[in-house]
Design an enzyme around this catalytic site. Structure first.
Site, mmCIF file in Angstrom:
data_model
loop_
_atom_site.group_PDB
_atom_site.id
_atom_site.type_symbol
_atom_site.label_atom_id
_atom_site.label_comp_id
_atom_site.label_asym_id
_atom_site.label_seq_id
_atom_site.Cartn_x
_atom_site.Cartn_y
_atom_site.Cartn_z
ATOM 1 N N GLU A 45 0.836 -1.105 0.086
ATOM 2 C CA GLU A 45 0.033 0.070 -0.110
ATOM 3 C C GLU A 45 0.980 1.330 -0.081
ATOM 4 O O GLU A 45 1.649 1.467 0.645
ATOM 5 C CB GLU A 45 -1.129 -0.010 1.099
ATOM 6 C CG GLU A 45 -1.742 1.134 1.084
ATOM 7 C CD GLU A 45 -3.014 0.887 2.287
ATOM 8 O OE1 GLU A 45 -2.944 0.030 3.149
ATOM 9 O OE2 GLU A 45 -4.073 1.560 2.266
ATOM 10 N N LYS A 50 -3.987 1.043 -3.022
ATOM 11 C CA LYS A 50 -3.291 -0.346 -2.817
ATOM 12 C C LYS A 50 -2.701 -0.706 -4.155
ATOM 13 O O LYS A 50 -2.980 -0.557 -5.144
ATOM 14 C CB LYS A 50 -4.574 -1.118 -2.194
ATOM 15 C CG LYS A 50 -4.944 -0.507 -1.142
ATOM 16 C CD LYS A 50 -5.849 -1.399 0.044
ATOM 17 C CE LYS A 50 -6.133 -0.872 0.983
ATOM 18 N NZ LYS A 50 -6.770 -1.778 2.096
ATOM 19 N N ASP A 153 10.652 12.844 -6.723
ATOM 20 C CA ASP A 153 10.569 11.982 -5.431
ATOM 21 C C ASP A 153 11.441 10.784 -5.759
ATOM 22 O O ASP A 153 11.012 9.591 -5.340
ATOM 23 C CB ASP A 153 9.184 11.493 -5.360
ATOM 24 C CG ASP A 153 8.870 11.061 -3.836
ATOM 25 O OD1 ASP A 153 9.777 11.077 -2.911
ATOM 26 O OD2 ASP A 153 7.907 10.298 -3.832
HETATM 27 N N1 LIG Z 1 5.599 -2.590 -10.112
HETATM 28 C C1 LIG Z 1 5.687 -3.031 -8.985
HETATM 29 N N2 LIG Z 1 6.203 -4.343 -8.900
HETATM 30 C C2 LIG Z 1 6.398 -4.896 -7.480
HETATM 31 N N3 LIG Z 1 5.836 -4.183 -6.496
HETATM 32 C C3 LIG Z 1 5.533 -2.847 -6.564
HETATM 33 C C4 LIG Z 1 5.298 -2.527 -7.911
HETATM 34 N N4 LIG Z 1 4.706 -1.069 -7.664
HETATM 35 C C5 LIG Z 1 4.721 -1.050 -6.319
HETATM 36 N N5 LIG Z 1 5.126 -2.100 -5.488
HETATM 37 C C6 LIG Z 1 4.969 -2.377 -4.013
HETATM 38 O O1 LIG Z 1 3.725 -1.870 -3.787
HETATM 39 C C7 LIG Z 1 3.998 -1.236 -2.513
HETATM 40 C C8 LIG Z 1 3.251 0.100 -2.486
HETATM 41 O O2 LIG Z 1 4.028 0.719 -3.572
HETATM 42 P P1 LIG Z 1 3.291 2.337 -4.010
HETATM 43 O O3 LIG Z 1 4.336 2.862 -5.045
HETATM 44 O O4 LIG Z 1 2.041 2.601 -4.196
HETATM 45 O O5 LIG Z 1 3.842 2.926 -2.388
HETATM 46 P P2 LIG Z 1 5.135 3.525 -1.905
HETATM 47 O O6 LIG Z 1 6.167 3.787 -3.104
HETATM 48 O O7 LIG Z 1 5.531 2.396 -1.013
HETATM 49 O O8 LIG Z 1 4.704 4.566 -1.167
HETATM 50 P P3 LIG Z 1 4.621 6.121 -1.854
HETATM 51 O O9 LIG Z 1 3.462 6.029 -2.875
HETATM 52 O O10 LIG Z 1 3.988 6.857 -0.580
HETATM 53 O O11 LIG Z 1 5.748 6.479 -2.330
HETATM 54 C C9 LIG Z 1 5.518 -1.192 -2.206
HETATM 55 O O12 LIG Z 1 5.803 -2.244 -1.150
HETATM 56 C C10 LIG Z 1 6.064 -1.508 -3.578
HETATM 57 O O13 LIG Z 1 7.163 -2.099 -3.449
#
Ligand SMILES: Nc1ncnc2c1ncn2[C@@H]1O[C@H](COP(=O)(O)OP(=O)(O)OP(=O)(O)O)[C@@H](O)[C@H]1O
Length: 847
Positions: A45, A50, A153
């Site tokens: 998330e 999510k 970011d």
């Molecule tokens: N393309 C992807 N492949 C594998 N895991 C992913 C992918 N995109 C996101 N995740 C996983 O999903 C989770 C949430 O990702 P998301 O990018 O939404 O949030 P974040 O980077 O943790 O937070 P924020 O959006 O605040 O930077 C993380 O643990 C991330 O590693």
């Protein structure tokens, strides 16, 4: 025809039960499919929503579904920018599905997860690995910068690793174009990665700010800890603005120091450019290669030549065309980055072919790939086409391959996660990853060679298991460092769970562990423990507030350290230099650039909880953890100035429904611009069959030989199959053979009809695994008199077929004598001639 009334009642009851089941599925709160993607598990998330692991139903490729609220400008921004990027070191955005309230981004799945986690595991990266990964990261940013976009970011959490260990830049929620301006004002990012000019709330050059963040990333990769990361935010900020990074003496080469210092110069104008970074001696040979590659991609992209140029792509395109896909539409979707189901299909097909480019003779595999896609996409039989395609004939006989590969395989039952509605999606059950199978089939022993042609072929398209590639099913946090592993394991688990789960995990930890779940790295030389924080992107309207209520805006960052420390220490006791309890609060606090009071609900939860933490120190530990994990921040300093990016006219993103799930028949009239595959230039359901077997396996007159099945005239959109010949539309309509009713089970509705009790009832796909699944034998024929209509008869088959579409008959007064056809079960029935077999397959499986 039905022999008795009892049987008719029985059939009606079954149809009604199926209808009820379907209805309850429609109204169910469970969510397990979005468009062409089948959700398999919840993986994390972020601030915007999510993230789920899912499988593309047509290609069996794993993807990630990232969902966000449609009204969140950051989500719109993310889609807007992300879809412009097409670069090997940027996660691919395959498709965007827009539902009533949410946006679903279909992203490339990176099984290696985050670079942050990788670093935790390794504690610090080797120089070689750092160089290689960093060159990839820089090239991704360089690519974005060349497209006049800044990321804003950049951090370890926003760099993912794919199965091959390649870096993939992701998370474009704060991206901004710089084509129309040279300075930005919105303060956004993550404190510890933020450039001094942002900390000082000056207007800044987005390119230079990104370069600073890259410097922080490289430093952290090499050292295993962050250069500016104090438990107290004010101190961190002070150091960012006033202090130089330090290196452990004798441990770091001059080149390393030079490149890092070059990126971390306080004056943005003095920083190295990305081109210089890539050419820097430290980064060789990776840097130069990455730069060259990036420039090539850019050149191609600018010339509009990015796709459909390689041999591989051309071959795939040819296959698709051969199978009746509208390749023009595919090209259009891909070139225009529409992010619709067609471009999604294209990219996933391509990737799957590349990934499985081992072991199977190319030609055969290509044909099979296309065949599978087609089969899945329109849920109809392609055997006729493919078995007779020149490719198939030239290469291995499909039959031989099938009989080799169809083997007796047991397919495990797949459990689906139960989800709440999209805006509150919640997983109730997590599937055992080891049992994960992309196919939604129930446990079935496939033992009979003659069983479902489609099933046998389908088994060929299951993704190969690549033992060498990163496996998503492996736990990510197998930390090697003693003492860290259990902590990481728990923290990781918590990261993807909700707050109450987190609290319970935390409560179950010993006080020292629960105090700070951020991982500590011990610097063996200096006996100082460093930390790599995981920062969660979020925002609030409280950027200027420090934990003790002081206003950072008024804080003179060049004040003396003592002054700063005084403020910090007033803010709350640091429990130790190792485990900070308080620092992340203000550190993680920012505004959305579109934030208003009303909007703050979107992304300000963490701030609110932070403030609560301050108010109640007893709750601090549990609450802080939520705040601590990540932060990307965006201040409202220039919300109006950057608001303009919202006005970008981009929305030709397709909306939710997958064309594959739509009623393809109702698109008949629009088939000229249809996205759906066409066979022999016709609409997808106009499958050309060979000649019809007639007269107890004698031949039918020549007039029927060239007829094709097609769906009916617009007036009868719900009807099923019609013949096409040289007849006009009315005649075609009257030549529609009626198909007998049968049990209807799983999904795939192909008609808009409301209830099965109507004359024109919907079609259903019957799954082979349904307990009541059984094949239907159709006897189809027409009388020998000219102009007579096709009709049919059905009876039970002894052997199951993989798929059959059935329909309640609207007419039951077909006379026995009118039939002249006998249908065989399988293409391996040698008693039928080839064309007859084709007809049989097309009728039984396609109908
Ligand atoms: N393309 C992807 N492949 C594998 N895991 C992913 C992918 N995109 C996101 N995740 C996983 O999903 C989770 C949430 O990702 P998301 O990018 O939404 O949030 P974040 O980077 O943790 O937070 P924020 O959006 O605040 O930077 C993380 O643990 C991330 O590693």
């Amino acid at each position: 025809m039905f022999t008795s009334k009892a049987e008719q009642h029985n059939i009606k009851a079954k149809i009604a039960a199926s209808y009820d089941k379907l209805y309850s599925q429609f109204s169910s709160d469970e969510l397990n499919e979005i468009g062409n993607y089948k959700i398999s598990k919840f993986i994390g998330e972020g601030s915007f929503g999510k993230v789920y692991l899912a499988t593309h139903k047509l290609t069996h490729q794993k993807v990630v579904l990232k969902t966000g609220n449609k009204k969140d400008p950051n989500v719109v921004r993310e889609v807007f920018y992300h879809r412009q990027f097409d670069f090997p070191y940027i996660t691919k955005l395959y498709e965007v599905i827009v539902t009533e309230s949410r946006v679903w981004m279909v992203l490339e799945y990176c099984s290696g997860r985050e670079l942050y986690e990788h670093l935790l595991k390794q504690q610090r990266l080797s120089l070689e690995e750092s160089k290689k990964l960093f060159a990839q990261i820089v090239s991704a940013v360089y690519y974005a910068h060349e497209l006049k976009c800044v990321h804003r970011d950049l951090k370890l959490e926003n760099i993912l690793l794919d199965g091959n260990g390649h870096a993939k830049l992701t998370d474009f929620g704060f991206t901004r174009e710089m084509a129309t301006r040279s300075q930005l004002e919105t303060i956004c990012g993550t404190t510890v990665y933020m450039a001094p000019e942002l900390i000082q709330r000056k207007s800044y050059d987005g390119f230079k700010a990104d370069i600073w963040s890259l410097g922080i990333i490289l430093y952290t990769m090499i050292n295993g800890y962050m250069p500016f990361d104090e438990d107290d935010d004010n101190m961190t900020k002070y150091k960012i603005v006033n202090e130089e990074v330090d290196f452990r003496e004798g441990e770091v080469s001059d080149d390393t120091i030079d490149i890092i210092q070059g990126m971390l110069r306080k004056n943005p104008n003095d920083r190295l450019s990305l081109s210089e970074v890539l050419s820097h001696p430290f980064l060789q040979p990776w840097g130069a290669a990455a730069k060259e590659k990036t420039n090539k991609v850019l050149l191609k992209q600018r010339g509009g030549n990015l796709h459909f140029r390689s041999k591989h792509e051309k071959r795939l395109l040819k296959r698709l065309k051969h199978c009746g896909f509208d390749t023009g539409s595919i090209k259009n979707s891909v070139n225009k980055r529409k992010c619709d189901s067609l471009s999604g299909l294209w990219f996933l097909l391509q990737e799957r072919d590349v990934a499985s480019d081992v072991g199977v003779p190319k030609r055969t595999r290509s044909v099979l790939s296309v065949r599978k896609v087609f089969e899945s996409s329109v849920n109809m039989v392609m055997d006729d086409i493919l078995v007779n395609s020149p490719e198939c004939v030239k290469s291995n006989s499909l039959k031989k391959i099938m009989s080799r590969k169809s083997g007796d395989q047991k397919i495990e039952n797949q459990e689906l996660p139960k989800l709440e509605q999209p805006n509150g999606v919640k997983v109730e059950e997590l599937k055992d990853p080891k049992r994960e199978e992309p196919e939604s089939v129930n446990s079935t022993e496939v033992t009979n060679k003659k069983k479902g042609f489609l099933q046998r072929v389908s088994s060929l398209f299951r993704p190969k298991k690549h033992s060498t590639q990163g496996n998503i099913n492996q736990p990510v946090d197998n930390h090697t460092a003693p003492g860290i592993q259990p902590l990481l394991g728990k923290r990781r688990h918590k990261t993807v769970s909700n707050e109450s789960q987190e609290a319970s995990i935390r409560n179950s930890l010993p006080a020292t562990e629960s105090a700070d779940l951020n991982v500590q790295f011990e610097d063996k030389n200096n006996k100082v423990t460093h930390r790599v924080k995981k920062m969660k992107s979020h925002s609030s309207s409280e950027i200027s507030k420090t934990q003790n209520g002081s206003d950072l805006q008024n804080l003179q960052l060049n004040e003396s350290a003592e002054e700063i420390l005084k403020i910090s220490n007033n803010g709350g006791a640091r429990r130790s230099s190792i485990v900070s309890q308080h620092s992340a609060i203000s550190n993680d606090t920012y505004n959305s650039e579109y934030s208003t009071d009303a909007q703050s609900g979107f992304r300000s939860n963490n701030t609110q909880s932070s403030n609560r933490v301050n108010a109640n120190s007893e709750n601090l530990t549990a609450t802080r953890k939520n705040v601590r994990r990540t932060l990307s921040v965006l201040s409202s300093a220039s919300s109006t100035s950057e608001m303009s990016s919202r006005t970008d006219s981009f929305y030709d993103i397709t909306t939710a429904s997958s064309p594959m799930n739509m009623d393809i028949r109702s698109n008949y009239n629009a088939r000229s611009d249809s996205q759906f595959p066409r066979i022999n230039g016709n609409s997808p359901w106009m499958i050309k069959r060979g000649r019809s077997p007639i007269g107890r396996r004698t031949r039918i007159n020549s007039r029927s030989l060239n007829r094709k099945f097609r769906h009916p005239t617009p007036g009868r959109a719900e009807s099923v199959i019609q013949e096409e010949s040289s007849l006009d539309e009315n005649e075609r309509a009257s030549n529609l053979p009626e198909v007998a009713e049968y049990d209807s089970t799983e999904m795939a509705i192909h008609s808009d009809s409301e209830t099965p009790s109507k004359g024109n009832t919907p079609l259903y796909t019957i799954g082979i695994n349904h307990p009541e699944a059984r094949p239907i034998l159709f006897s189809v024929g027409r009388s020998m008199s000219d102009g007579s209509s096709w009709s049919h008869q059905h009876s039970d088959f002894q052997e199951p077929f993989s798929t059959a579409l059935v329909r309640q008959p609207s007419s039951r007064n077909i006379e026995e004598d009118d039939y002249e056809a006998v249908i065989a079960a399988d293409d391996e029935d040698n008693s039928l001639e080839d064309e007859e077999q084709e007809h049989v397959r097309s009728l039984v499986e396609y109908v």
